[in-house]
Design a protein around this motif. Structure first.
Motif, mmCIF file in Angstrom:
data_model
loop_
_atom_site.group_PDB
_atom_site.id
_atom_site.type_symbol
_atom_site.label_atom_id
_atom_site.label_comp_id
_atom_site.label_asym_id
_atom_site.label_seq_id
_atom_site.Cartn_x
_atom_site.Cartn_y
_atom_site.Cartn_z
ATOM 1 N N THR A 111 0.837 -1.190 0.000
ATOM 2 C CA THR A 111 0.000 0.000 0.000
ATOM 3 C C THR A 111 0.881 1.252 0.000
ATOM 4 N N VAL A 112 0.295 2.345 -0.505
ATOM 5 C CA VAL A 112 0.973 3.637 -0.483
ATOM 6 C C VAL A 112 -0.105 4.719 -0.534
ATOM 7 N N PRO A 113 0.106 5.867 0.124
ATOM 8 C CA PRO A 113 -0.865 6.957 0.012
ATOM 9 C C PRO A 113 -0.992 7.436 -1.432
ATOM 10 N N ALA A 114 -2.199 7.857 -1.804
ATOM 11 C CA ALA A 114 -2.457 8.294 -3.179
ATOM 12 C C ALA A 114 -2.009 9.721 -3.447
ATOM 13 N N ASN A 115 -1.701 10.483 -2.397
ATOM 14 C CA ASN A 115 -1.395 11.910 -2.586
ATOM 15 C C ASN A 115 0.089 12.218 -2.698
ATOM 16 N N GLY A 116 0.927 11.188 -2.809
ATOM 17 C CA GLY A 116 2.363 11.402 -2.981
ATOM 18 C C GLY A 116 3.157 11.456 -1.696
ATOM 19 N N THR A 117 2.498 11.422 -0.549
ATOM 20 C CA THR A 117 3.195 11.468 0.737
ATOM 21 C C THR A 117 3.478 10.054 1.233
ATOM 22 N N GLY A 118 4.098 9.975 2.427
ATOM 23 C CA GLY A 118 4.280 8.695 3.098
ATOM 24 C C GLY A 118 5.297 7.800 2.424
ATOM 25 N N ALA A 119 5.167 6.511 2.660
ATOM 26 C CA ALA A 119 6.096 5.517 2.131
ATOM 27 C C ALA A 119 5.340 4.216 1.898
ATOM 28 N N PRO A 120 5.796 3.410 0.953
ATOM 29 C CA PRO A 120 5.143 2.112 0.736
ATOM 30 C C PRO A 120 5.316 1.206 1.947
ATOM 31 N N ARG A 121 4.327 0.365 2.168
ATOM 32 C CA ARG A 121 4.463 -0.660 3.202
ATOM 33 C C ARG A 121 3.784 -1.940 2.725
ATOM 34 N N ARG A 122 4.325 -3.059 3.166
ATOM 35 C CA ARG A 122 3.745 -4.337 2.762
ATOM 36 C C ARG A 122 2.457 -4.584 3.542
ATOM 37 N N LEU A 123 1.410 -4.917 2.825
ATOM 38 C CA LEU A 123 0.109 -5.183 3.427
ATOM 39 C C LEU A 123 -0.092 -6.666 3.698
ATOM 40 N N MET A 124 0.339 -7.507 2.760
ATOM 41 C CA MET A 124 -0.010 -8.926 2.834
ATOM 42 C C MET A 124 0.969 -9.727 1.987
ATOM 43 N N ARG A 125 1.514 -10.785 2.537
ATOM 44 C CA ARG A 125 2.407 -11.652 1.782
ATOM 45 C C ARG A 125 1.612 -12.676 0.975
ATOM 46 N N SER A 126 2.209 -13.134 -0.107
ATOM 47 C CA SER A 126 1.681 -14.255 -0.885
ATOM 48 C C SER A 126 0.216 -14.072 -1.264
ATOM 49 N N ALA A 127 -0.073 -12.945 -1.915
ATOM 50 C CA ALA A 127 -1.454 -12.650 -2.313
ATOM 51 C C ALA A 127 -1.440 -11.729 -3.514
ATOM 52 N N VAL A 128 -2.523 -11.777 -4.296
ATOM 53 C CA VAL A 128 -2.674 -10.925 -5.470
ATOM 54 C C VAL A 128 -4.170 -10.806 -5.736
ATOM 55 N N ALA A 129 -4.552 -9.912 -6.658
ATOM 56 C CA ALA A 129 -5.941 -9.731 -7.089
ATOM 57 C C ALA A 129 -6.873 -9.390 -5.924
ATOM 58 N N PRO A 130 -6.640 -8.274 -5.248
ATOM 59 C CA PRO A 130 -7.469 -7.926 -4.081
ATOM 60 C C PRO A 130 -8.832 -7.355 -4.461
ATOM 61 N N ALA A 131 -9.783 -7.518 -3.559
ATOM 62 C CA ALA A 131 -11.107 -6.886 -3.677
ATOM 63 C C ALA A 131 -11.613 -6.617 -2.272
ATOM 64 N N TYR A 132 -12.020 -5.388 -2.003
ATOM 65 C CA TYR A 132 -12.580 -5.036 -0.700
ATOM 66 C C TYR A 132 -14.103 -5.142 -0.745
ATOM 67 N N LEU A 133 -14.680 -5.742 0.285
ATOM 68 C CA LEU A 133 -16.128 -5.873 0.403
ATOM 69 C C LEU A 133 -16.577 -5.270 1.727
ATOM 70 N N GLY A 134 -17.720 -4.581 1.712
ATOM 71 C CA GLY A 134 -18.277 -4.030 2.941
ATOM 72 C C GLY A 134 -17.803 -2.643 3.256
#
Length: 340
Positions: free
Chosen positions: A317-340
């Motif tokens: 993940t990384v902020p969309a506005n150009g600030t911050g820094a990347p960080r790992r959200l989840m190992r061994s995963a791809v094709a995400p979808a958020y529900l709810g």
């Protein structure tokens, strides 16, 4: 005690000891398998029920890449605990997305001579509603916010966007009726305000605003463009250059995308940017590595995307506005979808 009684007691004791030993071996093997699975891909994996229905909490669904019998299955975790135990569904997909109780799953079917692929529309219980044969290797998939429309892209030739020797096929289908536009290249193109015709047009990476409007990438004559699509009118209109794999923000005001940047290696040319659709200003995110993915908006301010990992891909993940820094959200995963 008779000899027969003594033999019977001995036999029972032997059987009990054998059962205990077998149980201990199975338990140890089971624990070893669990440990190996954790070591070979991250969090523990457990079978259970995975649904696209609201359950009172926000969830993250992914294609699980942890080694083991559940690799490639769609898995669910609480959105707030992406590193927690994954509940796997039994449904295997190469690419996946979901919204409003509808899922799109791009699957491989392994044959004796060659693999074939298909796009499967799933209901809220991950049961197949219908499927379509596809012409090549799956690469992108999206569902409209209403769940009424689904879209997918496959490589018809080639297997990478980095070079020029590839061809894509992008399709759009109505999840309710089954009606399909099998090739968005047949849509009329308006480029720089004028009708445009060319034999080298490629379309990929659909992202939906609603059921009447979508965005995608159009490539022609060595250039890529963000296009706005109208499914009813069957038109594609160019908006901005050097945009690939767009992803629309929840409020519809911004597009996250991968952009080719000068000086980058030919096989790793992209950086993750955000485009403001009101004034077409571009913002580079803090992710400086090559991103070959269609990013997803986790919310109105955060992007989720895949980068190569030890077992295929990890989510970052990384902020969309150009600030911050990347960080790992989840190992061994791809094709995400958020529900709810």
């Amino acid at each position: 005690m008779t000899r027969t009684s003594r033999l019977m007691i001995l036999l029972v004791a032997v059987l009990l000891l054998g059962a205990a030993g077998t149980g201990a071996v199975l338990h140890a093997a089971n624990r070893s398998g669990e440990r190996n699975q954790e070591q070979a891909g991250g969090a523990p994996v457990r079978t259970g029920t995975v649904s696209l229905r609201p359950d009172g909490g926000r969830r993250l669904l992914v294609r699980n890449l942890a080694w083991g019998p559940h690799r490639d299955e769609i898995a669910s975790v609480p959105a707030g605990r992406p590193d927690g135990p994954r509940t796997v569904s039994g449904v295997k997909c190469l690419r996946f997305h979901a919204a409003a109780g509808t899922g799109i799953c791009l699957q491989a079917r392994h044959g004796a001579l060659e693999d074939t692929y298909r796009a499967v529309v799933l209901d809220a219980d991950l049961r197949e509603v219908r499927h379509y044969p596809v012409a090549g290797i799956p690469t992108r998939a999206r569902v409209s916010p209403s769940g009424h429309l689904v879209a997918w892209t496959v490589f018809v030739s080639g297997d990478s966007y980095a070079g020029t020797a590839f061809s894509t096929r992008t399709s759009l289908a109505d999840a309710r009726t089954g009606a399909i536009d099998d090739n968005l290249e047949t849509f009329s193109v308006v480029k720089d305000g004028r009708p445009y015709h060319a034999s080298d047009i490629n379309i990929w990476g659909v992202t939906f605003a609603d059921d009447s409007r979508f965005y995608a990438t159009l490539a022609t004559a060595g250039q890529t463009y963000l296009v706005q699509g109208d499914p009813a009118a069957r038109t594609l209109t160019t908006l901005h250059r050097n945009v690939e794999c767009p992803s629309l923000s929840p409020d519809g005001s911004r597009i996250a995308y991968k952009k080719r940047v000068p000086g980058a290696p030919a096989d790793a040319p992209w950086r993750l940017y955000v485009l403001d659709l009101h004034d077409m200003t571009e913002t580079a995110t803090a992710e400086r590595r090559d991103v070959d993915d269609q990013a997803l908006w986790a919310d109105g301010s955060t992007l989720v995307y895949a980068l190569p990992g030890d077992y295929g891909s990890d989510l970052w993940t990384v902020p969309a506005n150009g600030t911050g820094a990347p960080r790992r959200l989840m190992r061994s995963a791809v094709a995400p979808a958020y529900l709810g």
